[in-house]
Structure formats: C-alpha cells, structure tokens
Design a protein around this motif. Structure first.
Motif, mmCIF file in Angstrom:
data_model
loop_
_atom_site.group_PDB
_atom_site.id
_atom_site.type_symbol
_atom_site.label_atom_id
_atom_site.label_comp_id
_atom_site.label_asym_id
_atom_site.label_seq_id
_atom_site.Cartn_x
_atom_site.Cartn_y
_atom_site.Cartn_z
ATOM 1 N N ALA A 1 2.531 10.231 2.465
ATOM 2 C CA ALA A 1 1.156 10.021 2.942
ATOM 3 C C ALA A 1 0.212 9.784 1.762
ATOM 4 O O ALA A 1 -0.657 8.901 1.816
ATOM 5 N N TYR A 2 0.391 10.534 0.693
ATOM 6 C CA TYR A 2 -0.438 10.351 -0.505
ATOM 7 C C TYR A 2 -0.204 8.973 -1.111
ATOM 8 O O TYR A 2 -1.153 8.254 -1.433
ATOM 9 N N GLN A 3 1.068 8.593 -1.284
ATOM 10 C CA GLN A 3 1.391 7.290 -1.885
ATOM 11 C C GLN A 3 0.890 6.137 -1.016
ATOM 12 O O GLN A 3 0.446 5.113 -1.532
ATOM 13 N N LYS A 4 0.954 6.313 0.308
ATOM 14 C CA LYS A 4 0.498 5.253 1.207
ATOM 15 C C LYS A 4 -1.020 5.067 1.092
ATOM 16 O O LYS A 4 -1.510 3.948 1.143
ATOM 17 N N LYS A 5 -1.759 6.172 0.918
ATOM 18 C CA LYS A 5 -3.211 6.056 0.722
ATOM 19 C C LYS A 5 -3.533 5.384 -0.604
ATOM 20 O O LYS A 5 -4.510 4.648 -0.711
ATOM 21 N N ALA A 6 -2.725 5.643 -1.622
ATOM 22 C CA ALA A 6 -2.970 5.076 -2.947
ATOM 23 C C ALA A 6 -2.533 3.619 -3.047
ATOM 24 O O ALA A 6 -2.961 2.903 -3.951
ATOM 25 N N PHE A 7 -1.718 3.166 -2.112
ATOM 26 C CA PHE A 7 -1.187 1.797 -2.142
ATOM 27 C C PHE A 7 -2.255 0.805 -1.715
ATOM 28 O O PHE A 7 -2.858 0.937 -0.664
ATOM 29 N N LYS A 8 -2.501 -0.188 -2.542
ATOM 30 C CA LYS A 8 -3.444 -1.260 -2.234
ATOM 31 C C LYS A 8 -2.678 -2.579 -2.168
ATOM 32 O O LYS A 8 -2.292 -3.128 -3.197
#
Length: 116
Positions: free
Chosen positions: A74-81
């Motif tokens: 979930a953290y990595q998905k939020k950080a993914f642009k």
C-alpha cells in the motif's frame, strides 16, 4: 499491434517471503502498458504490479501476502507515480493526415469551381 508492459519502478522489500521465508529476496515491480502500431506509439494509463521473490524465483500472489506485505505494498503503491498517458504519431500517420487534408481541399475546390 505490439503491446507490452514497460517497467517504471522496482523496489526491494525487506519482508519475509511467504514461500522460502528469506528476508532479502522480495521485490515489487510496477509496469505500465506501452502500445506501438504502424501509425503511433502510446503509453496508456493501465498499470500492473507484481511481487516476486528473487531467492526462490516465485511470484507472490495477493492470496499469499502477509499483513506486513500488504502494508508495504500500500505504501509503495501510493509512492508510485506512473508516466502520463501519451500518444505520439509516427511519420506514416502524419503523411496520411496531410494527404487526406489535401484530397478534401481539392474536392471542395473542384465542387466550388463546378458550382460557379
């Protein structure tokens, strides 16, 4: 039409692998769809993500994720642009557009001259 997914971001995870229990092998990969035809190249909005253990060479599907893996995901998905969706016309497409415009202008010109 050639469709493929290009890797946009990779990140190592320090979580335990649910298969081999190693803490060094998990890696998350985010990919975005790329389409290429004879007329254009396009990056679409469609993205995929995959968690793989490099130690035991297995893909970790969401069914096997632990709570820790879900939180890190979930953290990595939020950080993914992802890259912006784009469309680039090739020379063939531009040539077809120009020829079409010339033909339409010629037809309209002939129609106007015959009407007068």
């Amino acid at each position: 039409m050639k469709e493929q997914f290009i890797t946009i971001k990779e990140a190592a995870l320090n979580n335990n692998c649910p298969e081999c229990y190693n803490t060094n092998g998990l890696q998350i990969t985010f990919k975005q769809k790329f389409v290429e035809t004879n007329l254009y190249k396009s990056i679409t909005k469609e993205t995929t993500q995959e968690i793989e253990c490099k130690t035991c060479n297995t893909i970790i599907y969401p069914v096997n994720w632990t709570d820790d893996i879900e939180r890190v995901f979930a953290y990595q998905k939020k950080a993914f642009k992802p890259k912006k969706a784009s469309l680039k016309l090739k020379k063939t497409a531009w040539l077809l557009i120009i020829v079409s415009v010339i033909v339409v202008v010629a037809i309209i010109t002939l129609a106007v001259l015959n009407f007068l």
